[in-house]
Each structure stands twice: as C-alpha cells, then as structure tokens.
Design a protein around this motif. Structure first.
Motif: not given
Ligand code: ADP
Length: 476
Positions: A376, A379-380, A409, A422, A428-429, A432, A438-440, A443
């Motif tokens: 994550n 990726k973000y 980060d 989250i 999923r935000s 983003q 991503g699959m949501g 986390l």
């Molecule tokens: P995914 O990354 O596959 O969408 P996750 O369950 O890993 O699903 O994360 C859920 C949401 O949390 C993400 O869609 C994102 O919006 C937010 N998120 C997670 N990690 C970060 C991060 N390091 N920085 C910003 N947003 C994050």
C-alpha cells in the motif's frame, strides 16, 4: 379449502358472526313472538277450563255421554271466545264448539296438549291447528273422578292467536333483516380485511419469486398492517444490501482480474526480453529476473490474500505459531520490496530497535500483514517518496509483553473520516479508486490476522503528509 391465509382470515372473522347472529335473531324473535299477554291468556283459559270442569261436576255422565257433552259445550260456548272441546278419559272427542270438528267426533285426538292431559298434566302450547286453519294457544285440563281419582275426561280450549302474532310480525321481520344485513356487512368487512393483509404478502412473495441477481430488484410498496409493512421494509433493506453485495462481488472480480493481469503481463514481457537476447547482457538479465521474482512475490501475496479471505469468512484463521525474530520477518519483506521501491525511486528503509525478544507468531501471516502495508505504501506514495519500517518493544511493562511494527510513508495520507473505514472489507477510498487499482481486502485481512494473533492494527495520518500503520502484537 382453508389452505390460504385469505380464506382462513375470512372464515375466522366470519365464523363467530355466522354462528352467533342466527342464534341471537332466533332468541329475539322467539321472545317477541311469545309475548307476556300469551301467558296471561293461558291463565285465563285455564280459569275458564276449570269453570267448565266445575259445571261438569254436577253431571259426571258428561264424560262418556256425547249428547250431554254436546249440551254442555252449547251452554258454555257463548261466554268463551276459544274453541271448546270435551274428550273422554281415553282422549276420544265427545263434543266440540267448532262445526269443522264434527268429522272427528268419537275419534282419538293426538295433539301434544292432549297427550299431556292424558298423562295427568294441565299444560298449554302454541301450535298450528289445521282444523281452525290458524296458530292457536292450545290448553287442556285433565278431569279426575272424585272418589277413584281415575282420569275420566279432558277439557280442551284452543284460542286463535293469529291477531296477537300479527302485531309482532313486522318487528320480527325488522330484526331478521337487520341481522342479515349486519352479517353481510361483517362478511364484506372480513373479506376486505383479509384482502388488505393478503395483497401485500402476495406482493412480497411475487417480488421474491421474481428476484434475479443480475437485475436491481424493485422496492415493494410498504402497505398493509404494521407487521406486514415491517416485513416489506426489511425485505427492501435486505434487497438493497444484497444488491450492494452483488455489485461489490462484481467489482472484486474485476479488481482480481486486473491485479492478476498486471504482474502476469510484466512477467511475460520480461521473459520475452530474455528470450530475445537480453540474457546475453548479465546486468540486464539480472534486473529482469529480479523483476520476475518480485512480480511472482506480488502474485503470491494476491493468492494468499484471496485464500485467507475465503478461509476467514468461513471459520477462524488457523495460525502456525513458532518463536521467530521480528527483525528477520521485517528484513525479508523489505528485501522483497527493494525492487519495487527502486522502480519508483522510493527510499525504503527499516529501522529496528536492538534487543527485541523473539515473538511467538505465524511468520508467514505476519509477513502477509507487512507485505500488504508495504505494498500500500509503495502503491499510494508518489515517485521519490520515503517508506520507513520501524519496530520496537512496547514499554508499558517490564519485561515487555508486546512488540510493535510501524510502516510509515509520506504519501497522500488518509482523510480522518476514512481512517476507521479503510479496515472494512472491500472499502476503497473514492480518492484513490481512480488512481490506483486494488481489491479493497488488504487492510481488512491484515486486521483479521493481527487480531487472530491477539494484537491490533491502527493508522494515524495527516492528509497530504503521509500515513503510519502500526501493528501491535503480544510477544506470546
Ligand atoms: P486496496 O489498497 O486494495 O484498495 P486496502 O484494504 O489495502 O485495499 O486499503 C483500503 C484503502 O485504504 C485503500 O483503497 C486506500 O484508499 C487506503 N490506503 C491504504 N493504505 C494507504 C496508504 N499507505 N496511503 C494512503 N491510503 C491508503
């Protein structure tokens, strides 16, 4: 016949009315048709009958001599408005004031009132007389011999009561008609009530029968009694939830396809490059094989997450715990991400406090949590960002009972209102969603894994300044 709710409701509503109303109407009509005056009239007739008996006492031959009986009847007739009959001790007619009875002279009379008199009882009945052609108040008195006490004769008086009854007929009719209309209205009301209950239930069952997962189910109207409205409301809610789940499922499949496609495409491109001559350049070949390796690691994480998702939905997560070094688990995951970090010029560092004791965890599952957090963060975060992994002992107790790992980060961060959400499955935000695939589930699964270890996972973030995820785990 009573299989459906509607019929049962109508029957249960109408049955008591149908049973009670005619009975009530009958009682009322009977009471009306037996006016008090009939009782008084009967008493008068008994008085008159007794008088005749007294007169006959002067000549007891009246009770077996038809001519004498006839004379007596003729004598009393002008003063008595009823038909007068004299019968002998066995119920045979000796004389009657009504000429129509002449044909029956000498024959036995079997009217109930005569039977009573033969049995020694003075009684009166309301009856129909075919000889008088009308309804009558029928009264008979038995006559006994003074010395032997044997039954020697009967005095019968029959009075035409049609005039008295005629007075009550209109009222009886009104009662019957009122009750009939009342019953009809009650029945109609019952049908209407049953219909109002039946219709919404029918709507509901038809809506359930029509349900097809692909099409959005239409809301059913929330009508009818309160309980039925509640069922309809809950059905509508359930259908919305089902629809949401269906959309999420479709989204998840689309995301999985994408998440699988990207690394597979990269692996394919790298192997093509190697086959087309890149293998001759050792540095390039090394770079490409590193890439393939990292893509395969990524696919492994994806498969692990999906497998865990299926497993944790059905039962508790099973952990294969062993004593292991937190430092080793962190280093392994960080090295797996060096390749990725390099691709985006991300500065990935691990700063681990010395002296962390071994922890009793499932190293593969702990690695999975860290891999999700690192992926994550990578990726973000934008190119050139920094990811720092730190770890230490929780200082609340001595010796420490828990350890923590943080992945921080300096990417876009997470809005405060989203920080709790989250960790929900498939969340999923919206910020983003369009930028990063991503699959949501990463986390949500990390939280399930941390909790399965008896630990926690949390986030702190200042939007625009990055996010820090913290995993707390008990040492054993
Ligand atoms: P995914 O990354 O596959 O969408 P996750 O369950 O890993 O699903 O994360 C859920 C949401 O949390 C993400 O869609 C994102 O919006 C937010 N998120 C997670 N990690 C970060 C991060 N390091 N920085 C910003 N947003 C994050």
């Amino acid at each position: 016949m009573f299989g459906n709710l509607r019929t049962r409701l109508i029957v249960s509503h109408a049955l008591p009315i149908l049973m009670l109303t005619p009975a009530l109407a009958l009682v009322l009509v009977f009471l009306l048709e037996t006016p008090k005056s009939l009782g008084t009239l009967a008493d008068q007739m008994i008085g008159q009958g007794t008088l005749i008996v007294e007169i006959a006492r002067e000549d007891p031959a009246v009770w077996h001599d038809a001519a004498k009986a006839e004379t007596l009847v003729e004598q009393v007739k002008p003063n008595i408005p009823s038909r007068v009959m004299l019968l002998d001790g066995s119920g045979r007619l000796l004389a009657s004031s009504l000429p129509a009875d002449d044909a029956r002279l000498g024959r036995s009379i079997t009217f109930p009132v005569i039977q009573e008199a033969l049995a020694g009882q003075t009684n009166w009945f309301i009856d129909y007389s075919p000889y008088m052609g009308t309804r009558i108040l029928d009264m008979a008195i038995p006559v006994f011999d003074d010395s032997t006490h044997a039954l020697i004769g009967i005095v019968r008086l029959s009075y035409d009561i049609s005039a008295i009854e005629q007075r009550t007929v209109p009222l009886s009719r009104t009662i019957i008609v009122t009750f009939a209309i009342g019953t009809l209205l009650a029945l109609l009301l019952g049908v209407q009530l049953a219909r109002s209950l039946n219709a919404p239930l029918l709507n509901l069952t038809q809506a359930i029968a029509r349900f097809a997962p692909g099409t959005p189910p239409p809301d059913i109207p929330e009508t009818g009694p309160e309980e039925v409205r509640l069922v309809a409301r809950n059905y509508n809610r359930m259908m919305h939830r089902l629809r949401e789940l269906e959309l999420t499922r479709q989204q998840l499949i689309a995301n999985v396809v994408h998440e699988l496609g990207t690394p597979l495409g990269a692996i394919k491109a790298a192997t093509e490059a190697l086959r087309n001559g890149a293998a001759a350049d050792p540095a390039l070949a090394n770079e490409l094989t590193h890439g393939i390796n990292s893509q395969i690691d990524q696919l492994r994480l994806l498969v692990d997450d999906l497998a865990l998702l299926g497993e944790s939905e059905l039962k508790e997560i099973t952990l294969n715990r062993e004593w292991c070094s937190l430092q080793t688990v962190i280093q392994t995951q960080c090295s797996a991400y060096t390749y990725w970090a390099k691709q985006k010029r991300i500065d990935l560092r691990a700063q681990i406090a010395p002296g962390i004791p071994p922890v009793y965890v499932d190293p593969r599952r702990l690695g999975q949590i860290l891999a999700n957090l690192l992926y994550n963060a990578y990726k973000y975060s934008p190119p050139g960002a920094q990811i720092v992994v730190t770890a230490g002992c929780a200082t609340e107790a001595e010796p420490p009972t828990a350890v923590w790992v943080e992945v921080a980060d300096n990417g876009p961060g997470i809005a405060p209102e989203e920080q709790a959400r989250i960790f929900d499955l498939l969340y999923r935000s919206p910020h983003q969603r369009n930028l990063h695939k991503g699959m949501g589930i990463g986390l949500a699964l990390s939280r399930r894994l941390a909790e399965a270890h008896g630990g926690t996972i949390s986030v702190s973030s200042v939007p625009g300044a990055g996010a820090t995820f913290r995993v707390m785990l008990p040492i054993r």
